[in-house]
Design an enzyme around this catalytic site. Sequence first.
Site, PDB file in Angstrom:
ATOM      1  CD  GLU A   5      -4.639  22.808  66.953  1.00  0.00           C
ATOM      2  OE1 GLU A   5      -3.552  23.160  66.435  1.00  0.00           O
ATOM      3  OE2 GLU A   5      -5.084  21.656  66.892  1.00  0.00           O
ATOM      4  CG  HIS A   6      -4.825  28.879  68.079  1.00  0.00           C
ATOM      5  ND1 HIS A   6      -4.377  29.926  67.332  1.00  0.00           N
ATOM      6  CD2 HIS A   6      -5.774  28.273  67.322  1.00  0.00           C
ATOM      7  CE1 HIS A   6      -5.036  29.991  66.190  1.00  0.00           C
ATOM      8  NE2 HIS A   6      -5.888  28.977  66.150  1.00  0.00           N
TER       9      HIS A   6
ATOM     10  CG  ASP B 141       2.390  26.781  67.289  1.00  0.00           C
ATOM     11  OD1 ASP B 141       1.492  27.622  67.503  1.00  0.00           O
ATOM     12  OD2 ASP B 141       2.778  26.486  66.139  1.00  0.00           O
TER      13      ASP B 141
ATOM     14  N   GLY C 231      -5.935  22.664  57.649  1.00  0.00           N
ATOM     15  CA  GLY C 231      -5.330  22.486  58.973  1.00  0.00           C
ATOM     16  C   GLY C 231      -4.403  21.289  59.029  1.00  0.00           C
TER      17      GLY C 231
ATOM     18  CB  SER D  63       1.098  21.040  58.111  1.00  0.00           C
ATOM     19  OG  SER D  63       0.781  21.371  59.417  1.00  0.00           O
ATOM     20  CB  SER D  64      -1.087  21.836  52.419  1.00  0.00           C
ATOM     21  OG  SER D  64      -1.725  23.071  52.637  1.00  0.00           O
TER      22      SER D  64
ATOM     23  CG  ASP E 270       1.837  23.965  61.091  1.00  0.00           C
ATOM     24  OD1 ASP E 270       1.490  23.607  62.225  1.00  0.00           O
ATOM     25  OD2 ASP E 270       1.167  24.721  60.372  1.00  0.00           O
TER      26      ASP E 270
ATOM     27  CE1 TYR F 159      -2.148  30.456  63.944  1.00  0.00           C
ATOM     28  CE2 TYR F 159      -0.627  32.267  63.604  1.00  0.00           C
ATOM     29  CZ  TYR F 159      -0.880  30.987  64.045  1.00  0.00           C
ATOM     30  OH  TYR F 159       0.128  30.240  64.590  1.00  0.00           O
TER      31      TYR F 159
HETATM   32  C1  GLA Z   1      -1.580  27.119  62.280  1.00  0.00           C
HETATM   33  C2  GLA Z   1      -0.130  27.533  62.504  1.00  0.00           C
HETATM   34  C3  GLA Z   1       0.525  26.744  63.645  1.00  0.00           C
HETATM   35  C4  GLA Z   1      -0.361  26.708  64.884  1.00  0.00           C
HETATM   36  C5  GLA Z   1      -1.795  26.313  64.533  1.00  0.00           C
HETATM   37  C6  GLA Z   1      -2.719  26.397  65.702  1.00  0.00           C
HETATM   38  O1  GLA Z   1      -1.635  25.855  61.720  1.00  0.00           O
HETATM   39  O2  GLA Z   1       0.632  27.366  61.341  1.00  0.00           O
HETATM   40  O3  GLA Z   1       1.794  27.279  63.919  1.00  0.00           O
HETATM   41  O4  GLA Z   1      -0.313  27.915  65.560  1.00  0.00           O
HETATM   42  O5  GLA Z   1      -2.314  27.137  63.490  1.00  0.00           O
HETATM   43  O6  GLA Z   1      -2.363  25.487  66.681  1.00  0.00           O
END
Ligand code: GLA
Length: 396
Positions: free
Chosen positions: A43-44, A46, A135, A137-138, A183, A233
């Site tokens: 997480e966080h 990519d 969280g 990915s909609s 995502d 973010y």
């Molecule tokens: C959001 C972003 C992703 C990723 C996550 C955290 O969903 O769209 O690209 O950075 O946060 O892992």
Amino acid sequence: MNNNRDISVNDERAEAALAFEKCFSVPPQWLAVSPGKVNVIGEHIDYCDGFVLPLAIDRYVTIAFALNGTSQANLVSGQFPDDAVTMMLDEEQKPSPPAWANYVRGVLEGFRQRDFWPLPGFDAYIYSSIPMSAGLSSSAAIEVAVATMIEGLLGIKIDPVRKEKLCQRAEQTFTGMPCGIMDQTSCIFSKKDHLLLIDCLTKETADIAFDSKKVSVVIADSKIQRRLSEGNYANRRKQTDIALSALNKKSWRDVSDQDLEIFRDAMSEVVFRRARHVVGEIRRTQLAAKHIANGEFDKVGELMRESHLSLRDDFQVSCKELDILVEAAWEMGPEAGVIGSRMVGGGFGGSTVSLVESSKVGEFIKKLKDNYRIQTNIEPEVFQTSAVAGARLLEV
Ligand code: GLA
């Protein structure tokens, strides 16, 4: 939006087609479908050249669409039925209200700028069963479904890596959310019954077999909605950039634990903590992928726990409700079939993911819901999911 899994994928498709027909008085010609995703670990990172390990879930954006013989697009969203939109396809697309349509506009503009144009006029109805701002990915699923729809309208298939980048760019420029690549990649590349290990540096992907008869993936939506485009973010992204230049490295993949110690004084305490999360999470994700491939789930649980603690304490993107959900799962422990649990996505709300022995999953879901409701007075949405294939185009 439908939040119950008493509706099958086929029902969702039928519902999208029916809704299209109600709006436009003719049946659709095609359906463009994209799943959402949940991330097991990574997480966080990519946007830090890291590794991530998501799976596409059985919640979808389905776009029913047909040519309309004009040079304009008429779009209706099932989530915002009062905000129908018409777009002139001979013009440059720019961000404008309503907000939901910017995911569509951004992708249209991406195709236009890359000379995949002109696009014939079309009517479209967008149906989604992916909870928003959870969280899962909609947003990426809408972008990828729109890109898949455009491929259908033009009768082409673009290189999938180009497609994921185009969708990512659409989100960044049209909604102001500086997202990474995870995502969109998951929505496009995932395979049924597999997790997707993504190397965000090289963009290479590897499919890791995942036997859901043994282990189930459970998502718990805290119902606390994050607002990532509001700065949290972007702020974390900025701090990781500051850390990388303090570490005097070009890529996070070149940063070791030793480097962190050597350059500790070159960073503020906060920036050091962000850096420690990135380095640890890259390592944890690689290890987790290896353990899952070997069926060593006991070792995966510990890595998920470390991941959550690092996101909570070092990266500081968790919140009280997410902590309640993961702690409740941890407390239930192995006797209740719990393998691991952690927060997912951008954070500050949204969902957790838990891996649970499949034979015990029903009881786990019930207990987790009860526990969360008692502690927060909020009714969560907790559901089991399975690893499905990425986006596709279907003829009706
Ligand atoms: C959001 C972003 C992703 C990723 C996550 C955290 O969903 O769209 O690209 O950075 O946060 O892992």
